[in-house]
Design a protein around this motif. Structure first.
Motif, PDB file in Angstrom:
ATOM      1  N   PRO A  10       0.805  -1.228   0.000  1.00 33.23           N
ATOM      2  CA  PRO A  10       0.000   0.000   0.000  1.00 33.23           C
ATOM      3  C   PRO A  10       0.838   1.277   0.000  1.00 33.23           C
ATOM      4  O   PRO A  10       0.320   2.357  -0.255  1.00 33.23           O
ATOM      5  CB  PRO A  10      -0.827  -0.126   1.294  1.00 33.23           C
ATOM      6  N   ARG A  11       2.156   1.145   0.275  1.00 29.23           N
ATOM      7  CA  ARG A  11       3.011   2.344   0.338  1.00 29.23           C
ATOM      8  C   ARG A  11       3.829   2.546  -0.933  1.00 29.23           C
ATOM      9  O   ARG A  11       4.748   3.361  -0.948  1.00 29.23           O
ATOM     10  CB  ARG A  11       3.938   2.240   1.550  1.00 29.23           C
ATOM     11  N   ARG A  12       3.479   1.817  -1.997  1.00 27.78           N
ATOM     12  CA  ARG A  12       4.275   1.893  -3.229  1.00 27.78           C
ATOM     13  C   ARG A  12       4.233   3.280  -3.856  1.00 27.78           C
ATOM     14  O   ARG A  12       5.211   3.727  -4.457  1.00 27.78           O
ATOM     15  CB  ARG A  12       3.817   0.824  -4.230  1.00 27.78           C
ATOM     16  N   TRP A  13       3.093   4.001  -3.717  1.00 30.61           N
ATOM     17  CA  TRP A  13       3.010   5.337  -4.318  1.00 30.61           C
ATOM     18  C   TRP A  13       3.839   6.348  -3.534  1.00 30.61           C
ATOM     19  O   TRP A  13       4.413   7.276  -4.107  1.00 30.61           O
ATOM     20  CB  TRP A  13       1.553   5.786  -4.421  1.00 30.61           C
ATOM     21  N   LYS A  14       3.912   6.170  -2.222  1.00 32.15           N
ATOM     22  CA  LYS A  14       4.812   7.011  -1.431  1.00 32.15           C
ATOM     23  C   LYS A  14       6.267   6.715  -1.810  1.00 32.15           C
ATOM     24  O   LYS A  14       7.098   7.626  -1.902  1.00 32.15           O
ATOM     25  CB  LYS A  14       4.596   6.766   0.062  1.00 32.15           C
ATOM     26  N   ALA A  15       6.553   5.422  -2.037  1.00 29.11           N
ATOM     27  CA  ALA A  15       7.904   5.053  -2.445  1.00 29.11           C
ATOM     28  C   ALA A  15       8.278   5.715  -3.763  1.00 29.11           C
ATOM     29  O   ALA A  15       9.429   6.139  -3.958  1.00 29.11           O
ATOM     30  CB  ALA A  15       8.008   3.530  -2.571  1.00 29.11           C
ATOM     31  N   LEU A  16       7.305   5.830  -4.672  1.00 31.88           N
ATOM     32  CA  LEU A  16       7.564   6.459  -5.969  1.00 31.88           C
ATOM     33  C   LEU A  16       8.066   7.890  -5.809  1.00 31.88           C
ATOM     34  O   LEU A  16       8.935   8.346  -6.565  1.00 31.88           O
ATOM     35  CB  LEU A  16       6.292   6.432  -6.825  1.00 31.88           C
ATOM     36  N   ILE A  17       7.539   8.599  -4.809  1.00 35.12           N
ATOM     37  CA  ILE A  17       7.959   9.989  -4.586  1.00 35.12           C
ATOM     38  C   ILE A  17       9.463  10.057  -4.333  1.00 35.12           C
ATOM     39  O   ILE A  17      10.172  10.892  -4.924  1.00 35.12           O
ATOM     40  CB  ILE A  17       7.194  10.591  -3.386  1.00 35.12           C
ATOM     41  N   PHE A  18       9.971   9.183  -3.488  1.00 35.23           N
ATOM     42  CA  PHE A  18      11.384   9.231  -3.113  1.00 35.23           C
ATOM     43  C   PHE A  18      12.286   8.638  -4.198  1.00 35.23           C
ATOM     44  O   PHE A  18      13.415   9.098  -4.391  1.00 35.23           O
ATOM     45  CB  PHE A  18      11.579   8.527  -1.777  1.00 35.23           C
ATOM     46  N   ILE A  19      11.781   7.644  -4.926  1.00 35.14           N
ATOM     47  CA  ILE A  19      12.540   7.116  -6.068  1.00 35.14           C
ATOM     48  C   ILE A  19      12.673   8.189  -7.138  1.00 35.14           C
ATOM     49  O   ILE A  19      13.741   8.401  -7.721  1.00 35.14           O
ATOM     50  CB  ILE A  19      11.845   5.860  -6.634  1.00 35.14           C
ATOM     51  N   ALA A  20      11.552   8.894  -7.407  1.00 30.64           N
ATOM     52  CA  ALA A  20      11.571   9.956  -8.412  1.00 30.64           C
ATOM     53  C   ALA A  20      12.472  11.109  -7.988  1.00 30.64           C
ATOM     54  O   ALA A  20      13.170  11.714  -8.817  1.00 30.64           O
ATOM     55  CB  ALA A  20      10.146  10.457  -8.655  1.00 30.64           C
ATOM     56  N   LEU A  21      12.496  11.422  -6.692  1.00 33.58           N
ATOM     57  CA  LEU A  21      13.360  12.496  -6.187  1.00 33.58           C
ATOM     58  C   LEU A  21      14.831  12.158  -6.411  1.00 33.58           C
ATOM     59  O   LEU A  21      15.630  13.006  -6.826  1.00 33.58           O
ATOM     60  CB  LEU A  21      13.085  12.716  -4.702  1.00 33.58           C
ATOM     61  N   SER A  93      29.069  14.962  -3.452  1.00 30.90           N
ATOM     62  CA  SER A  93      28.634  16.329  -3.742  1.00 30.90           C
ATOM     63  C   SER A  93      29.171  17.310  -2.715  1.00 30.90           C
ATOM     64  O   SER A  93      29.553  18.438  -3.052  1.00 30.90           O
ATOM     65  CB  SER A  93      27.102  16.392  -3.775  1.00 30.90           C
ATOM     66  N   ALA A  94      29.215  16.889  -1.442  1.00 31.12           N
ATOM     67  CA  ALA A  94      29.765  17.750  -0.396  1.00 31.12           C
ATOM     68  C   ALA A  94      31.248  18.025  -0.645  1.00 31.12           C
ATOM     69  O   ALA A  94      31.721  19.159  -0.473  1.00 31.12           O
ATOM     70  CB  ALA A  94      29.574  17.093   0.973  1.00 31.12           C
ATOM     71  N   ILE A 176      22.665  17.534  -1.545  1.00 33.72           N
ATOM     72  CA  ILE A 176      22.648  16.938  -0.210  1.00 33.72           C
ATOM     73  C   ILE A 176      21.232  16.848   0.356  1.00 33.72           C
ATOM     74  O   ILE A 176      20.808  15.768   0.804  1.00 33.72           O
ATOM     75  CB  ILE A 176      23.598  17.696   0.735  1.00 33.72           C
ATOM     76  N   PRO A 177      20.444  17.943   0.367  1.00 35.03           N
ATOM     77  CA  PRO A 177      19.068  17.780   0.868  1.00 35.03           C
ATOM     78  C   PRO A 177      18.233  16.828   0.022  1.00 35.03           C
ATOM     79  O   PRO A 177      17.413  16.084   0.569  1.00 35.03           O
ATOM     80  CB  PRO A 177      18.504  19.209   0.836  1.00 35.03           C
ATOM     81  N   PHE A 178      18.430  16.832  -1.308  1.00 37.59           N
ATOM     82  CA  PHE A 178      17.732  15.868  -2.161  1.00 37.59           C
ATOM     83  C   PHE A 178      18.014  14.443  -1.672  1.00 37.59           C
ATOM     84  O   PHE A 178      17.102  13.624  -1.507  1.00 37.59           O
ATOM     85  CB  PHE A 178      18.211  15.993  -3.611  1.00 37.59           C
ATOM     86  N   ALA A 179      19.292  14.139  -1.470  1.00 36.62           N
ATOM     87  CA  ALA A 179      19.704  12.782  -1.114  1.00 36.62           C
ATOM     88  C   ALA A 179      19.212  12.385   0.274  1.00 36.62           C
ATOM     89  O   ALA A 179      18.750  11.254   0.485  1.00 36.62           O
ATOM     90  CB  ALA A 179      21.223  12.658  -1.193  1.00 36.62           C
ATOM     91  N   VAL A 180      19.306  13.306   1.232  1.00 39.89           N
ATOM     92  CA  VAL A 180      18.895  12.994   2.600  1.00 39.89           C
ATOM     93  C   VAL A 180      17.396  12.715   2.670  1.00 39.89           C
ATOM     94  O   VAL A 180      16.938  11.737   3.282  1.00 39.89           O
ATOM     95  CB  VAL A 180      19.289  14.144   3.560  1.00 39.89           C
ATOM     96  N   ILE A 181      16.596  13.562   2.021  1.00 42.53           N
ATOM     97  CA  ILE A 181      15.137  13.374   2.026  1.00 42.53           C
ATOM     98  C   ILE A 181      14.774  12.054   1.355  1.00 42.53           C
ATOM     99  O   ILE A 181      13.942  11.282   1.857  1.00 42.53           O
ATOM    100  CB  ILE A 181      14.436  14.553   1.318  1.00 42.53           C
TER     101      ILE A 181
END
Length: 502
Positions: A10-21, A93-94, A176-181
């Motif tokens: 049920p959390r696959r769509w939430k997972a998509l957000i972070f994969i896409a990020l 990146s840092a 860095i913020p992209f990766a951490v989130i």
């Protein structure tokens, strides 16, 4: 293949957000540093001879290690590889943002390429094994395709804003913020199908041959751009690449657990996708480069204004990917989206062959960008989905890596090939029009524009060829089943939906 018990996360769509990020971060990095390069060169005292290595160090590591990264994802597990890639990319990146000299910056770029080669195929293969319902798969790949297609242009915008209003170092720190989130979100919501891993031993000879062969190929095109196509080092690199890659194919056909199972690329549809996507990216990379210089040098646009000028192309890509490709993917065969999509993009490219010193952005460049984005978005989405649809779950990582490899190699070829064509046309035009030129500055600008339009004509032909390959090689039916693609030809395997690990 017999059916297996399945569990829909049920959390696959939430997972998509972070994969896409995470995917957005990788794609952004391919262009965001280009805008910042002049400022970084001046600040660190990078010589003109070493300047290209800021781009090349990343391309060599990323392109050369992608197949290895895809196989590691299949072996370790995609979620674990995804997290390692994210955190490593952030650390690199840092280092790049804090660079004190040329060597430190080049080392950071190479490290970004290494971890990007882990991150990119694991992101795409996570989608492939998490979204197996055809309608959901279409939506998920629509989002992913839009990001993959439009992220490069967004990188130009963000690079311009950060460089102009902050500092070039922020083109690295912004990762860095992209990766951490993305990492925190991935830990919380991504659950990988446990039965989709491939626990076979790593093919070390295959890793060495594939990596060295791809590095030689990418570096060969880079040297061709600077030294010429007939120069000894250039020819030697191409010969070495051919020998190494032929040896790689020979080894892969004999070993028990190959790095790249030949069944992945022997499938007619996947081969068509890899070839047509690679060609399309050749044209796209050249266009980004030429139009960036055209708008800044010829039209006098600022870096920020140049970046925003690409926004309509991004809007077109998102529309084509999510509103056309995703909606029609389960209704029509992929070739009827890919072929026409590449043709529409070639028409947009054709409009851009008419640019001149006083070309109006709203009347010519804007419609060209819209058509180009709309066509590429429509073609990219079903292509990325088809490249992993019907593949055996244990091969999802390496099949995903091949998508990225075709794009990375295509980008290297496009930059070198079209730059060489543009430079030659510019020189010839300046030589033949020197006597009649009203001023040296006018001749310089007109010669530059002539070089760009000559190269863009080649890009038009390359996109048309991509359309022909898509229409003739890709014979898959609609992606309307959870298993193999209907009519996908020999080599397509049915997908079972594995039980998810908790």
């Amino acid at each position: 293949m017999p059916e297996t018990a399945s569990y829909v996360d049920p959390r696959r769509w939430k997972a998509l957000i972070f994969i896409a990020l995470a995917q957005l971060m990788v794609v952004l990095d391919a262009t965001i540093v280009n805008i910042a390069l002049p400022s970084a060169q001046a600040d660190l005292g990078i010589s003109d001879g070493n300047r290209q290595w800021v781009i090349t160090a990343y391309a060599l590591a990323f392109g050369g290690l992608l197949l290895f990264g895809g196989r590691i994802a299949d072996l370790w597990g995609r979620k674990q590889t995804f997290l390692v890639g994210l955190l490593g990319f952030a650390a690199a990146s840092a280092i790049g943002g804090a660079a004190l000299n040329t060597g430190m910056l080049l080392g950071a770029r190479a490290l970004q390429g290494v971890f990007g080669a882990l991150l990119a195929p694991s992101a795409l293969s996570l989608l492939a094994v998490m979204f197996t319902d055809p309608k959901e798969r279409a939506k998920a790949f629509g989002v992913f395709g839009a990001i993959a297609g439009g992220g490069g242009a967004v990188g130009l915008i963000l690079g311009g804003v950060l460089t102009e209003y902050m500092d070039w170092r922020w083109t690295f720190f912004v990762n860095i913020p992209f990766a951490v989130i993305a990492a925190v979100g991935a830990i919380a919501v991504i659950r990988e199908p446990v039965e989709s891993r491939n626990s076979s031993r790593l093919d070390i000879p295959g890793v060495l041959l594939a990596t060295s062969g791809l590095v030689a190929l990418v570096y060969g095109f880079t040297r061709a751009e600077s030294d010429g196509w007939s120069a000894g080092p250039t020819v030697g690199l191409f010969i070495a690449a051919a020998v190494l890659l032929i040896a790689f194919v020979a080894v892969e056909s004999r070993v028990r657990a190959p790095l790249l199972p030949l069944r992945v690329v022997a499938d007619r549809n996947r081969a068509g996708v890899y070839a047509s996507l690679g060609l399309a990216v050749i044209g796209m990379f050249g266009l980004f480069l030429f139009l960036t210089y055209y708008m800044q040098v010829v039209k006098g646009f600022s870096p920020v204004k140049t970046g925003f000028a690409f926004l309509p192309m991004v809007a077109g890509m998102i529309t084509g990917s999510t509103q056309i490709g995703a909606r029609l993917m389960t209704r029509v065969p992929a070739r009827l989206l890919m072929g026409p999509g590449f043709l529409v993009a070639s028409v947009g490219m054709l409009l851009l062959t008419r640019i001149d010193l006083d070309t109006s952005y709203p009347t010519l460049i804007l419609p060209g960008f819209l058509l180009l984005g709309l066509g590429m978005g429509t073609a990219f989405m079903p292509a990325m989905s088809l490249a992993t649809h019907g593949v055996e779950p244990r091969d999802a990582g390496v099949a995903s890596a091949m998508v990225n490899t075709s794009q990375q190699v295509g980008g290297a070829i496009g930059t070198a090939l079209l730059n060489t064509i543009a430079a030659s046309a510019t020189t010839d035009y300046a030589r033949s029009h020197m006597a009649a030129a009203p001023s040296r500055k006018a001749l310089e600008l007109q010669s530059m524009v002539h070089g760009y339009t000559t190269a863009i004509w080649w890009a038009v032909g390359i996109l048309a060829l991509a359309a022909v390959l898509a229409m003739t090689l890709v014979n898959a039916g609609r992606q309307d089943g959870g298993g193999a693609v209907a009519g996908s030809g020999d080599g397509a395997a049915e997908d079972a939906v594995p039980v998810l690990a908790h």
